[in-house]
Scaffold this motif. Sequence first.
Motif, short mmCIF file in Angstrom:
data_model
loop_
_atom_site.label_atom_id
_atom_site.label_comp_id
_atom_site.label_asym_id
_atom_site.label_seq_id
_atom_site.Cartn_x
_atom_site.Cartn_y
_atom_site.Cartn_z
N THR A 45 0.82 -1.21 0.00
CA THR A 45 0.00 0.00 0.00
C THR A 45 0.86 1.25 0.00
N ALA A 46 0.27 2.33 -0.50
CA ALA A 46 0.99 3.61 -0.50
C ALA A 46 1.19 4.13 0.92
N VAL A 47 0.12 4.06 1.75
CA VAL A 47 0.28 4.53 3.14
C VAL A 47 1.30 3.68 3.88
N GLY A 48 1.31 2.38 3.61
CA GLY A 48 2.27 1.51 4.27
C GLY A 48 3.70 1.84 3.90
N GLU A 78 1.44 -7.18 -9.25
CA GLU A 78 2.25 -5.96 -9.17
C GLU A 78 2.88 -5.75 -7.80
N SER A 79 2.53 -6.55 -6.82
CA SER A 79 3.07 -6.39 -5.47
C SER A 79 4.58 -6.60 -5.45
N ALA A 113 0.83 1.26 -7.17
CA ALA A 113 0.53 1.11 -8.60
C ALA A 113 -0.12 -0.24 -8.86
N GLY A 114 -1.30 -0.45 -8.29
CA GLY A 114 -1.98 -1.72 -8.47
C GLY A 114 -1.42 -2.84 -7.63
N GLU A 115 -0.71 -2.51 -6.57
CA GLU A 115 -0.03 -3.52 -5.75
C GLU A 115 -0.94 -4.16 -4.71
N CYS A 147 -3.18 4.52 -5.80
CA CYS A 147 -3.18 5.35 -4.60
C CYS A 147 -1.90 6.17 -4.52
N VAL A 148 -2.00 7.33 -3.90
CA VAL A 148 -0.82 8.13 -3.57
C VAL A 148 -0.95 8.56 -2.12
#
Length: 256
Positions: free
Chosen positions: A138-141, A168-169, A192-194, A201-202
Amino acid sequence: MPRAVPAVVRALDILELFLERPQLSARDVMERLDLPRTTVHELLVTLVDRSYLISMPGQPVQYRLGMPLFQLGAAFAGRLDLVREAQSVTRDVAAACNEAVHVAVLDGADVIYLVKVDSTHPVRMVSAVGRRLPAHCTAVGKVLLSDLDRATLDAVLSKGVLPGMTPESITDPDRLREQLERVRAEGVAVDAGESDTAMRCVAAGIRDHRGVVIAGMSVSAPIIRWTPQAHVEWTELVREGAATLSARMGWSAPPR
């Protein structure tokens, strides 16, 4: 309008000098604030008398901050409520972009979502407060992982191959470390789709009064609305939202 009391203003100016240096002499204060010797002496004596400053014997006498200032700071920090403040800021960010906005915290190798404000679009991200996801997906992670010291990050990544949620992870710890270096440099992270191939997400970090990243804020949208222009706009929006929430949590960003 009521007039500011000059003596109080000068006393506060003196205390704020200690944000830059841990110890100061009376001459240091005089030179930095351009105040007369007598005025500085009277203010320092008063602050020492109330224990807001401690005088340290020497030539010259040095002053440092006293315990009441720590007590005031602790009282302020104790009254801060991340979830309450985050709900207000995330609503503003979501209203500006009409996409899902989340605030999450790190729990071991996972993130837990504390706050969510949905978009009004019929096609939107499916998520929930309390949901737990692998942080590296995740982006937040990634924003939260990027602020960990080396030893703590190594402990999080010590199990070797990371679990993936989509093709994509990032599952290679070394590749993740490289990406976290970029996150540190840029101040934002992208999913990016992970975690979901249909979403993007950003995220940016939220700091507390010590400057530690304690949470992350993200804007999430389906790939069909994730245009290059939207990416730029939402990146700036999430930066601003995270900065606003950081300020509410007591963080004062150093001047550029």
